[in-house]
Design an enzyme around this catalytic site. Structure first.
Site, mmCIF file in Angstrom:
data_model
loop_
_atom_site.group_PDB
_atom_site.id
_atom_site.type_symbol
_atom_site.label_atom_id
_atom_site.label_comp_id
_atom_site.label_asym_id
_atom_site.label_seq_id
_atom_site.Cartn_x
_atom_site.Cartn_y
_atom_site.Cartn_z
ATOM 1 C CE1 TYR A 125 -3.099 3.082 1.220
ATOM 2 C CE2 TYR A 125 -1.559 3.239 3.059
ATOM 3 C CZ TYR A 125 -2.590 3.779 2.315
ATOM 4 O OH TYR A 125 -3.106 5.003 2.656
HETATM 5 P P1 NAP Z 1 -12.643 5.477 3.540
HETATM 6 O O1 NAP Z 1 -13.709 5.864 4.502
HETATM 7 O O2 NAP Z 1 -12.483 4.015 3.235
HETATM 8 O O3 NAP Z 1 -12.894 6.279 2.181
HETATM 9 C C1 NAP Z 1 -12.332 5.896 0.979
HETATM 10 C C2 NAP Z 1 -13.295 6.277 -0.129
HETATM 11 O O4 NAP Z 1 -12.696 5.900 -1.385
HETATM 12 C C3 NAP Z 1 -14.646 5.547 -0.034
HETATM 13 O O5 NAP Z 1 -15.686 6.482 0.072
HETATM 14 C C4 NAP Z 1 -14.733 4.781 -1.335
HETATM 15 O O6 NAP Z 1 -16.003 4.815 -1.954
HETATM 16 C C5 NAP Z 1 -13.764 5.540 -2.231
HETATM 17 N N1 NAP Z 1 -13.356 4.682 -3.330
HETATM 18 C C6 NAP Z 1 -12.895 3.421 -3.275
HETATM 19 N N2 NAP Z 1 -12.756 2.922 -4.510
HETATM 20 C C7 NAP Z 1 -13.157 3.893 -5.376
HETATM 21 C C8 NAP Z 1 -13.280 3.969 -6.786
HETATM 22 N N3 NAP Z 1 -12.988 2.932 -7.573
HETATM 23 N N4 NAP Z 1 -13.727 5.122 -7.330
HETATM 24 C C9 NAP Z 1 -14.071 6.176 -6.549
HETATM 25 N N5 NAP Z 1 -13.990 6.157 -5.196
HETATM 26 C C10 NAP Z 1 -13.547 5.016 -4.622
HETATM 27 O O7 NAP Z 1 -11.217 5.979 4.025
HETATM 28 P P2 NAP Z 1 -10.862 7.147 5.073
HETATM 29 O O8 NAP Z 1 -10.851 6.600 6.440
HETATM 30 O O9 NAP Z 1 -11.663 8.355 4.736
HETATM 31 O O10 NAP Z 1 -9.331 7.400 4.664
HETATM 32 C C11 NAP Z 1 -9.046 8.030 3.435
HETATM 33 C C12 NAP Z 1 -7.679 7.617 2.952
HETATM 34 O O11 NAP Z 1 -6.677 8.025 3.889
HETATM 35 C C13 NAP Z 1 -7.441 6.106 2.853
HETATM 36 O O12 NAP Z 1 -7.979 5.601 1.645
HETATM 37 C C14 NAP Z 1 -5.944 5.998 2.918
HETATM 38 O O13 NAP Z 1 -5.384 6.066 1.624
HETATM 39 C C15 NAP Z 1 -5.510 7.260 3.684
HETATM 40 N N6 NAP Z 1 -4.915 6.943 4.986
HETATM 41 C C16 NAP Z 1 -5.536 6.104 5.856
HETATM 42 C C17 NAP Z 1 -4.961 5.841 7.104
HETATM 43 C C18 NAP Z 1 -5.691 4.975 8.115
HETATM 44 O O14 NAP Z 1 -5.212 4.880 9.265
HETATM 45 N N7 NAP Z 1 -6.799 4.354 7.771
HETATM 46 C C19 NAP Z 1 -3.755 6.418 7.457
HETATM 47 C C20 NAP Z 1 -3.139 7.275 6.551
HETATM 48 C C21 NAP Z 1 -3.723 7.536 5.310
HETATM 49 P P3 NAP Z 1 -17.296 4.006 -1.403
HETATM 50 O O15 NAP Z 1 -17.820 4.841 -0.282
HETATM 51 O O16 NAP Z 1 -18.184 3.924 -2.576
HETATM 52 O O17 NAP Z 1 -16.791 2.661 -0.931
#
Ligand code: NAP
Length: 212
Positions: A125
């Site tokens: 990732y």
């Molecule tokens: P999240 O709630 O999983 O949000 C990710 C969004 O991406 C979801 O709404 C999803 O859509 C959308 N997505 C997935 N596939 C897609 C596609 N093919 N086309 C368009 N949209 C798509 O994640 P979060 O908690 O807000 O975090 C955001 C980002 O922060 C993570 O994805 C990661 O890269 C980064 N991050 C995370 C962490 C951690 O601790 N989790 C730490 C550092 C950075 P749907 O709603 O339709 O599923």
């Protein structure tokens, strides 16, 4: 500014819509599931566009002045989706902005991308995120790359630790604080061309953003 949020139904993105709206921006929310449209409008999204990073999404950029990429495949999917969304989807979003003349691009990246080899568990990732970030840095776009640590759903603290590379590992930041940073940097010129990591810390957010 008219700001397109890619991944707008995500947890960070939903906070970001509210923060952008409070700051007077116009938000265009790009989502996959049309049933979420009303919820996002209630948060302040002026427009909702249904599109998927795995398909055609160029039409979401209509009239847009800035893009915030907050999408991600999530830990529940396999490595194939990490490549297709976090890497390839992000690269296509960057290329589309360049092609359509949308100059401003804010990337929600991750801590640990400086050196993915330091991680065992999520190395693939972090490689995907690093390659997407590198692609953005090589583009002609005015970018800001925001790299938070582990995200929590605690209430916002408004206090940051913000550095190019934070040496502490295994530390956290609230999703709402990350969203506030994304919304603030979008038109903040001192953040143009910058890449930084963030955790919750002890510096007031405005000050942390000013002095970097
Ligand atoms: P999240 O709630 O999983 O949000 C990710 C969004 O991406 C979801 O709404 C999803 O859509 C959308 N997505 C997935 N596939 C897609 C596609 N093919 N086309 C368009 N949209 C798509 O994640 P979060 O908690 O807000 O975090 C955001 C980002 O922060 C993570 O994805 C990661 O890269 C980064 N991050 C995370 C962490 C951690 O601790 N989790 C730490 C550092 C950075 P749907 O709603 O339709 O599923």
């Amino acid at each position: 500014m008219r700001v397109l949020i890619i991944g707008a139904n995500g947890q960070v993105a939903r906070h970001t819509i509210s923060k952008l709206t409070e700051a007077g921006h116009t938000t265009v929310a790009m989502i996959r599931d049309p049933k979420k449209a009303d919820e996002l409008k209630a948060l302040g999204a002026q427009e909702v566009v249904v599109a998927d990073l795995e398909g055609d999404f160029e039409y979401a950029y209509h009239g847009v002045e800035a893009v915030i990429f907050a999408a991600g495949s999530g830990g529940h999917t396999g490595a194939d989706k990490t490549i297709l969304i976090d890497l390839w989807g992000a690269m296509k979003a960057i290329d589309t902005a360049e092609r359509l003349g949308v100059k401003r691009f804010v990337m929600l990246s991750s801590m640990g991308t400086v050196d993915p080899d330091k991680s065992d568990r999520i190395r693939h990732y972090l490689v995907a995120k690093k390659l997407a970030d590198d692609h953005l840095k090589r583009s002609s776009l005015t970018y800001t790359i925001v790299r938070p640590g582990s995200l929590t759903n605690e209430s916002a603290k408004q206090l940051l630790k913000l550095e190019s590379e934070i040496q502490v590992r295994d530390n956290t930041i609230t999703r709402e604080d990350v969203a506030t940073v994304l919304a603030k940097v979008v038109d903040r010129e001192n953040m143009y061309g910058k890449t930084f990591e963030i955790l919750n810390g002890n510096v007031q957010m405005e000050q942390a953003l000013d002095i970097f």
